[in-house]
Design a protein around this motif. Sequence first.
Motif, mmCIF file in Angstrom:
data_model
loop_
_atom_site.group_PDB
_atom_site.id
_atom_site.type_symbol
_atom_site.label_atom_id
_atom_site.label_comp_id
_atom_site.label_asym_id
_atom_site.label_seq_id
_atom_site.Cartn_x
_atom_site.Cartn_y
_atom_site.Cartn_z
ATOM 1 N N LEU A 123 0.835 -1.209 0.000
ATOM 2 C CA LEU A 123 0.000 0.000 0.000
ATOM 3 C C LEU A 123 0.870 1.260 0.000
ATOM 4 O O LEU A 123 0.521 2.282 -0.607
ATOM 5 C CB LEU A 123 -0.883 -0.038 1.254
ATOM 6 N N LEU A 124 2.018 1.164 0.657
ATOM 7 C CA LEU A 124 2.925 2.317 0.710
ATOM 8 C C LEU A 124 3.811 2.406 -0.537
ATOM 9 O O LEU A 124 4.701 3.239 -0.618
ATOM 10 C CB LEU A 124 3.827 2.207 1.955
ATOM 11 N N GLY A 125 3.581 1.509 -1.483
ATOM 12 C CA GLY A 125 4.356 1.535 -2.732
ATOM 13 C C GLY A 125 5.664 0.788 -2.607
ATOM 14 O O GLY A 125 6.537 0.887 -3.470
ATOM 15 N N GLY A 126 5.833 0.037 -1.530
ATOM 16 C CA GLY A 126 7.089 -0.671 -1.327
ATOM 17 C C GLY A 126 6.918 -2.170 -1.305
ATOM 18 O O GLY A 126 5.948 -2.703 -1.846
ATOM 19 N N ASN A 127 7.853 -2.850 -0.635
ATOM 20 C CA ASN A 127 7.773 -4.308 -0.556
ATOM 21 C C ASN A 127 8.542 -4.836 0.649
ATOM 22 O O ASN A 127 9.354 -4.105 1.233
ATOM 23 C CB ASN A 127 8.349 -4.914 -1.836
ATOM 24 N N LEU A 128 8.271 -6.087 0.977
ATOM 25 C CA LEU A 128 8.981 -6.744 2.087
ATOM 26 C C LEU A 128 9.819 -7.873 1.518
ATOM 27 O O LEU A 128 9.322 -8.627 0.679
ATOM 28 C CB LEU A 128 7.962 -7.374 3.038
ATOM 29 N N TYR A 129 11.081 -7.981 1.942
ATOM 30 C CA TYR A 129 11.935 -9.062 1.455
ATOM 31 C C TYR A 129 12.473 -9.839 2.646
ATOM 32 O O TYR A 129 12.629 -9.289 3.736
ATOM 33 C CB TYR A 129 13.111 -8.499 0.661
ATOM 34 N N LEU A 130 12.759 -11.111 2.405
ATOM 35 C CA LEU A 130 13.275 -11.942 3.485
ATOM 36 C C LEU A 130 14.488 -12.741 3.017
ATOM 37 O O LEU A 130 14.507 -13.294 1.911
ATOM 38 C CB LEU A 130 12.171 -12.923 3.933
ATOM 39 N N GLU A 131 15.499 -12.753 3.892
ATOM 40 C CA GLU A 131 16.643 -13.648 3.686
ATOM 41 C C GLU A 131 16.838 -14.336 5.022
ATOM 42 O O GLU A 131 16.866 -13.652 6.064
ATOM 43 C CB GLU A 131 17.902 -12.823 3.400
ATOM 44 N N SER A 132 16.931 -15.655 5.000
ATOM 45 C CA SER A 132 17.058 -16.326 6.287
ATOM 46 C C SER A 132 17.766 -17.667 6.144
ATOM 47 O O SER A 132 17.708 -18.297 5.088
ATOM 48 C CB SER A 132 15.658 -16.525 6.872
ATOM 49 N N LYS A 133 18.442 -18.049 7.219
ATOM 50 C CA LYS A 133 19.103 -19.356 7.238
ATOM 51 C C LYS A 133 18.753 -19.994 8.581
ATOM 52 O O LYS A 133 18.918 -19.349 9.635
ATOM 53 C CB LYS A 133 20.612 -19.156 7.121
ATOM 54 N N GLU A 134 18.230 -21.187 8.491
ATOM 55 C CA GLU A 134 17.790 -21.855 9.700
ATOM 56 C C GLU A 134 18.951 -21.976 10.688
ATOM 57 O O GLU A 134 20.050 -22.392 10.315
ATOM 58 C CB GLU A 134 17.239 -23.248 9.356
ATOM 59 N N GLY A 135 18.693 -21.572 11.932
ATOM 60 C CA GLY A 135 19.702 -21.679 12.987
ATOM 61 C C GLY A 135 20.704 -20.540 12.996
ATOM 62 O O GLY A 135 21.479 -20.389 13.941
ATOM 63 N N VAL A 136 20.701 -19.709 11.963
ATOM 64 C CA VAL A 136 21.678 -18.596 11.881
ATOM 65 C C VAL A 136 20.996 -17.255 12.147
ATOM 66 O O VAL A 136 21.461 -16.429 12.921
ATOM 67 C CB VAL A 136 22.396 -18.590 10.514
ATOM 68 N N GLY A 137 19.862 -17.057 11.515
ATOM 69 C CA GLY A 137 19.151 -15.799 11.728
ATOM 70 C C GLY A 137 18.392 -15.362 10.488
ATOM 71 O O GLY A 137 18.456 -16.023 9.439
ATOM 72 N N SER A 138 17.664 -14.253 10.625
ATOM 73 C CA SER A 138 16.846 -13.769 9.500
ATOM 74 C C SER A 138 17.075 -12.281 9.293
ATOM 75 O O SER A 138 17.392 -11.547 10.232
ATOM 76 C CB SER A 138 15.361 -13.970 9.797
ATOM 77 N N THR A 139 16.875 -11.878 8.046
ATOM 78 C CA THR A 139 16.898 -10.445 7.737
ATOM 79 C C THR A 139 15.614 -10.115 6.981
ATOM 80 O O THR A 139 15.363 -10.655 5.903
ATOM 81 C CB THR A 139 18.106 -10.083 6.841
ATOM 82 N N PHE A 140 14.781 -9.277 7.583
ATOM 83 C CA PHE A 140 13.577 -8.791 6.901
ATOM 84 C C PHE A 140 13.855 -7.366 6.463
ATOM 85 O O PHE A 140 14.288 -6.542 7.268
ATOM 86 C CB PHE A 140 12.373 -8.803 7.853
ATOM 87 N N SER A 141 13.646 -7.083 5.160
ATOM 88 C CA SER A 141 13.882 -5.717 4.676
ATOM 89 C C SER A 141 12.586 -5.142 4.153
ATOM 90 O O SER A 141 11.880 -5.786 3.367
ATOM 91 C CB SER A 141 14.905 -5.721 3.541
ATOM 92 N N PHE A 142 12.321 -3.948 4.599
ATOM 93 C CA PHE A 142 11.135 -3.225 4.122
ATOM 94 C C PHE A 142 11.649 -2.047 3.301
ATOM 95 O O PHE A 142 12.309 -1.150 3.818
ATOM 96 C CB PHE A 142 10.313 -2.776 5.336
ATOM 97 N N VAL A 143 11.357 -2.096 1.985
ATOM 98 C CA VAL A 143 11.860 -1.049 1.092
ATOM 99 C C VAL A 143 10.664 -0.240 0.594
ATOM 100 O O VAL A 143 9.679 -0.811 0.129
ATOM 101 C CB VAL A 143 12.618 -1.667 -0.108
ATOM 102 N N PHE A 144 10.748 1.079 0.713
ATOM 103 C CA PHE A 144 9.624 1.917 0.263
ATOM 104 C C PHE A 144 10.143 3.231 -0.319
ATOM 105 O O PHE A 144 11.244 3.672 0.009
ATOM 106 C CB PHE A 144 8.638 2.167 1.414
ATOM 107 N N PRO A 145 9.339 3.841 -1.221
ATOM 108 C CA PRO A 145 9.786 5.090 -1.853
ATOM 109 C C PRO A 145 9.833 6.227 -0.827
ATOM 110 O O PRO A 145 8.929 6.365 -0.003
ATOM 111 C CB PRO A 145 8.735 5.372 -2.932
ATOM 112 N N ALA A 146 10.879 7.031 -0.916
ATOM 113 C CA ALA A 146 11.040 8.120 0.066
ATOM 114 C C ALA A 146 10.611 9.442 -0.542
ATOM 115 O O ALA A 146 10.929 9.746 -1.685
ATOM 116 C CB ALA A 146 12.507 8.202 0.470
ATOM 117 N N GLU A 147 9.854 10.206 0.254
ATOM 118 C CA GLU A 147 9.515 11.565 -0.180
ATOM 119 C C GLU A 147 10.014 12.508 0.904
ATOM 120 O O GLU A 147 9.504 12.486 2.035
ATOM 121 C CB GLU A 147 7.998 11.689 -0.364
ATOM 122 N N PHE A 148 11.028 13.271 0.578
ATOM 123 C CA PHE A 148 11.611 14.148 1.596
ATOM 124 C C PHE A 148 10.831 15.446 1.690
ATOM 125 O O PHE A 148 10.351 15.975 0.679
ATOM 126 C CB PHE A 148 13.071 14.437 1.266
#
Length: 817
Positions: A525-550
């Motif tokens: 809805l915010l024009g962005g997306n959610l991404y996931l990188e993860s390895k079992e037992g090591v950890g996860s990285t969730f990234s939320f990328v969205f367009p910036a309006e300064f």
Amino acid sequence: MENSKNRIPLKVFLSYLALALLVVVVGWIVFQEINSFTKAQRDESIEKNKILHIGKLLTLMYESESFARSAIQSNSRRPYANFLQKNDSIAVQIDSLKQMIAQPYEAKLLDSVNILLQQKTRNINELRNLRRNDSSEVFLEKTIEKLSNIEEQLGRLSLKDYVEDPENLDPKIKNILQQQIEIYNRYIPRDSSNSVNQATLDSIVTTSREMLQNMKEEASSQRKSLSIKENQLLQNDLTISQQLRQILTAFENEFVNNVRSLNSEREKILDRAMKVVTIAAIIGAILVILFSIIILKDSWRSQQYKKQIEASNEHNESLLKSREQLISMVSHDLRTPLSTILGYTELLKGAELNEKESHYTDRIKNASSYVVQLVDDLLDFSKLEAGKIHLEKVTFNLKNLISETAEGVQSLYHEKPIELIIDIDDKIDRLLVGDPFRIKQILSNLVGNAYKFTKDGHITVKARLKENSNGDPLISLSVVDTGIGIKKEKQKVIFEEFTQAESDIEKKFGGSGLGLTISQKLATLLGGNLYLESKEGVGSTFSFVFPAEFSEQELPISAEIHSENHTPKTAIVIDDDEALLRLNTEILERNGIKTHAFNNGKDALQNIAKMEYDFIITDIQLPSFNGFFFAETLKSDPQYQYKNQPIIAVTGRKDLDKKSYIEAGFAEFLHKPYEPQGLLDKIKKAFNNTEENITDTTKQADEKNNNNALFDLTSMQEFLNDEESMAQVLEVFIENTAKDLKALKKNIKKGELEEVRKKAHKMLSMFRQINAHAVVPHLDFMEHFKKEEKEQLPVHFKNLKKNIERTFSAVQKHLNC
Ligand code: ADP
């Protein structure tokens, strides 16, 4: 259903295919027939040409015969030459005819004509020769006659002296007579003077005559044989001529017959073609009718399906609506007691408790927090599903938002040995424009999950400024943890609603499986997306990328400087929920704020003029006198001597955004359930003019142009970009509104509640379109009021009318500029 979807196109396709096939087959047959027809026509013209040639040949033949006859009869050379010339023409004609014929036997026949002609020529030649011979006999006769004359002069007797026509005598008599005459001639006395010569001459003549006579007889006998020959030749000629005529007539007949048969063949072809076309037309018509019936039937069926789908859609919509209403009602009804539980638990925690009691309060707090989270998630999920989440566009400080959110979550998990690292790119240390509430919601869910699924180690919240392929700025918020990680095959499914990576997750960690679904939907809805990188037992990285309006605005130097410049001492609290009312009173009093508590707005208003107070906290959904109406009445009626004290709304409703509350005149608003600190923070914010760093866009608009605060034509300008049509639309709108107001007044007077709701609903859409902030809350009330709230209708109507007048006069002013 899928079948029926495909059936119509397949049928239509087959129909067209059948028709196309019919056209091709008929076209091919007709083409063949036309070919045969033109061939027959061509053949016919060839045959006609042949007939012409034969006609000419016959004419030439007749002419040649006539010349042949003349050539036979006369000795002259000319007719014969003509005859030969005609024969030549006949030969030429035969040659050209030969070019036209195809049958070998016809060519042979024509060759035989040539042969016959040659025979005829030879015949004629012979005849001519015969005729010439015949004339030599005549000459002999004449010579003999002359010699006879000489005899007469010599005094000799002849048969003529006795019979007039000796030639016609019977040969026997003639012979006897002739002998008698011979005897007489011997005794006839001779002239003495001529006695020697006479005898000599006599003997010469007689000898000559006899000779000639012999010759003549010979010639005569020859003539007889010639005559026979002539007759034969003539007969021959006749036969040849007949044969020639027969051959040519046979040709002529054949050609005429050919023409006739070609003619009839042509007629047959035409007949056949007509039949084929007629049959094709009939089959085509039948096919068209058949296909039309099938297609009509299908389209009727699809209409039925459509109606059914529409009905089921309507049903679904109404179900969705009721589900939404139910969720919203349940969540509201849950919120108030939850607020009480949470509030009292918090108060309890402040009291002196033994370890056991402290453990119990912690459990109560955790359980109620879980229910609060679940209710919030369910509500958000149902709103996202219904497309009812509207984004705000306000200015905010992302750096503060990230730190506050991450630290806020961290404080909930302080017992876990996890280090929180916040790593924010300096380039992001600027004000942004967007919806901070939703960004915070996503981030707190990601950080919350990171804490939930990490036992120890560290959690890093990273913020980076990036660019998309067009060079537009993007912000990437990553939450990196050293937790349990997620299996590869589960990484996709965890974004689906009510899904968790493992079946025992709920038991171990709690949660409904809605958090990531909501976060992803919000990110989109915010024009962005959610991404996931993860390895079992090591950890996860969730990234939320969205367009910036300064934002163009500069960062304020420090928000803290302006706070605490006014310490509130007295408050009015209005809530129909006795428990929450007491809780709020308790929280405020514990913080040194004297509190006047009321359980409805009417009582509060009756007493308000006599009371000293610094701010008001009011519930929104109050029976028979809601929070909006309370604020409106208080502000608009001078009898209440309102001195711009901040009014804070507390509400279980989640369908209205902050803007609606600010526009309705509230300084702050707070969602139920809330914790005591949340309430205290809001009070602080309400008194802090700079209001942290969040600046409402409407307020900015207010400052720029007071008139525009009452309405905003931006969204209308998107599709009505010329002033004139905009003015026309607004004029019609103003006119219609006057009528609607009249009708609405009548409906209210007569107590036609459903009509009031309908009319308010109708009027709302246009006022929402022009963002008429002062008008919308009244119409919104009139659309949704409960039966027991009907008493408020006249007051709402009064305020509605007044605010519509204000808004329209501002609109008129805008139009006149
Ligand atoms: P829940 O409310 O159950 O946490 P979410 O939608 O937020 O629901 O998450 C769905 C599932 O994804 C979780 O139940 C968990 O199995 C997995 N998950 C989410 N975040 C993490 C994380 N940081 N580490 C490991 N697993 C995670």
